[in-house]
Design an enzyme around this catalytic site. Structure first.
Site, PDB file in Angstrom:
ATOM      1  N   TYR A 142       3.123   8.257   8.888  1.00  0.00           N
ATOM      2  CA  TYR A 142       1.690   8.264   9.209  1.00  0.00           C
ATOM      3  C   TYR A 142       1.423   8.970  10.538  1.00  0.00           C
ATOM      4  CZ  TYR A 142       0.961   4.810   5.458  1.00  0.00           C
ATOM      5  OH  TYR A 142       0.916   4.159   4.253  1.00  0.00           O
ATOM      6  N   LYS A 191      15.103   2.960   2.407  1.00  0.00           N
ATOM      7  CA  LYS A 191      15.468   3.808   1.256  1.00  0.00           C
ATOM      8  C   LYS A 191      16.661   4.640   1.712  1.00  0.00           C
ATOM      9  CE  LYS A 191      14.611   5.440  -2.878  1.00  0.00           C
ATOM     10  NZ  LYS A 191      14.952   4.648  -4.068  1.00  0.00           N
ATOM     11  N   ASP A 223      12.350   0.238  -3.503  1.00  0.00           N
ATOM     12  CA  ASP A 223      11.951   0.126  -4.916  1.00  0.00           C
ATOM     13  C   ASP A 223      12.384  -1.224  -5.479  1.00  0.00           C
ATOM     14  OD1 ASP A 223      14.434   1.210  -4.359  1.00  0.00           O
ATOM     15  OD2 ASP A 223      14.452   2.619  -6.029  1.00  0.00           O
ATOM     16  N   ASP A 247       3.070  -0.977   4.522  1.00  0.00           N
ATOM     17  CA  ASP A 247       1.687  -0.860   4.066  1.00  0.00           C
ATOM     18  C   ASP A 247       1.607  -1.196   2.572  1.00  0.00           C
ATOM     19  OD1 ASP A 247      -0.961  -0.238   4.128  1.00  0.00           O
ATOM     20  OD2 ASP A 247      -0.714   1.932   4.347  1.00  0.00           O
ATOM     21  N   ASP A 251       0.406  -5.001   0.513  1.00  0.00           N
ATOM     22  CA  ASP A 251      -0.688  -5.077  -0.470  1.00  0.00           C
ATOM     23  C   ASP A 251      -0.197  -5.771  -1.744  1.00  0.00           C
ATOM     24  OD1 ASP A 251      -2.483  -3.712   1.170  1.00  0.00           O
ATOM     25  OD2 ASP A 251      -3.280  -2.531  -0.495  1.00  0.00           O
TER      26      ASP A 251
END
Ligand code: NAD
Length: 360
Positions: A142, A191, A223, A247, A251
């Site tokens: 970001y 990852k 994942d 992020d 959610d």
């Protein structure tokens, strides 16, 4: 005691839900003899409309001069066609950076009364769950280099992720400290089978783990973590991860607690100030209708009471008030789905929580 709070209402449902949280703080103040003074500043789309930019200097300076910051949410379709640098969401990155808020605590707890609102099977939520997601907030993709260029197939866009050992260490330390105060289980999500930044992340977390021998620390690919959260959320206590992975995973975690309208967050740095906000966005689809769930923002001010002001009793009381109204069957529309029950409006849910605060 007197506390100065910078109030960033923002856009969409931001003004409705922050007004609810302000009422809760005022009620707590009246009960416990504290004075909370609110100083409103513009941020996001409303700041663009008034000043032409999403994060005016006045807002940054006001936040820096305050004891804590309460944020609603920013953004909406009105500003969606602006170039990236001028969009309301840019203000979020700007204010986090300006205040040095690199640690984002996102608790995802299933309130006992909301088991029925979780989309997970009853047997998976029967015993509840209580997860703390520790998300890195001022680094990663970001904040990396980005832009447009001509590539092999013509016009292309790129975003880059970079993490320094320093950034990983400080968020890692925050997560190990959080784990020490809870059940001492930490899962670091990355990852590392694909990304260089994740390999450095993993190596750095492993090095830190040696300093916290009482914490059981394990790694998980992102994942797999996305899958494990819905397969067996109780396996998690504290999760530490990068900006973008956090992020997305938070959610997902919010939805299994019943609604995104339930999840609070605290963004912390090296001072006690911090910024407190719900994890959801400005919900333009329901803005101005008095139907938003104010609980995420109200639980965010409970976190403010606890972390910024050290008012633990007061924070507990706000959380108990939320627990009580949910146990009494109070539900906003997002929590009851398509049943026949009549949902409470945002203002009605706020009134119920204020009444519970008085009667506890
Ligand atoms: P959103 O979180 O605003 O909404 C997603 C869905 O959840 C919508 O259906 C919405 O009605 C519902 N919802 C969200 N909060 C709710 C609440 N308190 N009560 C009841 N329902 C609620 O996400 P989005 O639709 O992807 O984004 C809308 C805007 O918000 C965009 O401009 C986005 O960039 C912005 N955004 C801002 C923040 C922030 O300010 N921190 C975070 C995420 C998104």
């Amino acid at each position: 005691m007197e506390f100065q709070i910078a109030l960033l209402r923002g856009d969409g449902i931001g003004p409705e839900i922050t007004d609810s949280a302000v009422k809760v703080l005022e009620s707590v103040g009246a009960q416990y003899g504290h004075c909370f003074r609110f100083h409103p500043y513009l941020i996001g789309g409303c700041a663009i409309d008034e000043t032409g930019i999403p994060l005016p200097d006045e807002t940054v300076n006001g936040c820096l001069a305050s004891d804590s910051v309460l944020l609603g949410a920013v953004g909406g379709p009105k500003w969606d066609d602006l170039p990236g640098e001028q969009r309301p969401e840019k203000a979020l990155l700007g204010i986090r950076s300006a205040l040095g808020l690199y640690t984002n605590l996102r608790p995802a707890k299933l309130f006992p009364a909301l088991k029925g609102a979780s989309p997970l099977r009853a047997d998976l939520v029967e015993q509840g769950f209580d997860i703390m997601i520790v998300r890195e907030l001022t680094g990663g993709i970001y904040f990396g280099d980005r832009g447009m260029r001509t590539g092999k197939f013509g016009e292309e866009a790129f975003d880059t992720e970079a993490y320094s050992v320093f950034e990983i260490e400080r968020i890692g330390r925050a997560a190990f400290e959080a784990a020490m105060k809870r059940s001492r289980r930490l899962v670091s999500v990355d990852k590392a089978n694909v990304l260089e930044t994740s390999r450095l992340w993993r190596k750095t977390i492993h090095r830190l783990a040696a300093e916290y021998p009482k914490v059981i620390c394990s790694d998980m690919f992102v994942d797999n973590a996305a899958m494990q959260l819905v397969r067996n959320p109780r396996q998690f206590d504290v999760i530490v991860t990068s900006n973008m992975f956090g992020d997305i995973l938070s959610d997902e975690a919010s939805q299994i607690t019943g609604s995104i309208g339930m999840l609070a967050s605290a963004s912390l740095g090296d001072t006690t100030r911090g910024m407190y906000e719900p994890i959801h966005g400005s919900a333009p689809d329901i803005a101005g209708q008095d139907i938003a769930n104010p609980i995420a923002t109200i639980l965010s001010v409970a976190m403010m009471l606890r972390y910024a002001f050290g008012l633990t009793k007061e924070a507990d009381r706000v959380e108990q008030a939320v627990d009580t109204v949910l146990a009494n069957g109070c539900r906003t529309a997002d929590l009851i789905g398509s049943t026949d029950a009549k949902p409470l409006r945002c203002s009605e849910m706020t009134a119920e929580i204020l009444a519970a605060l008085q009667s506890l």
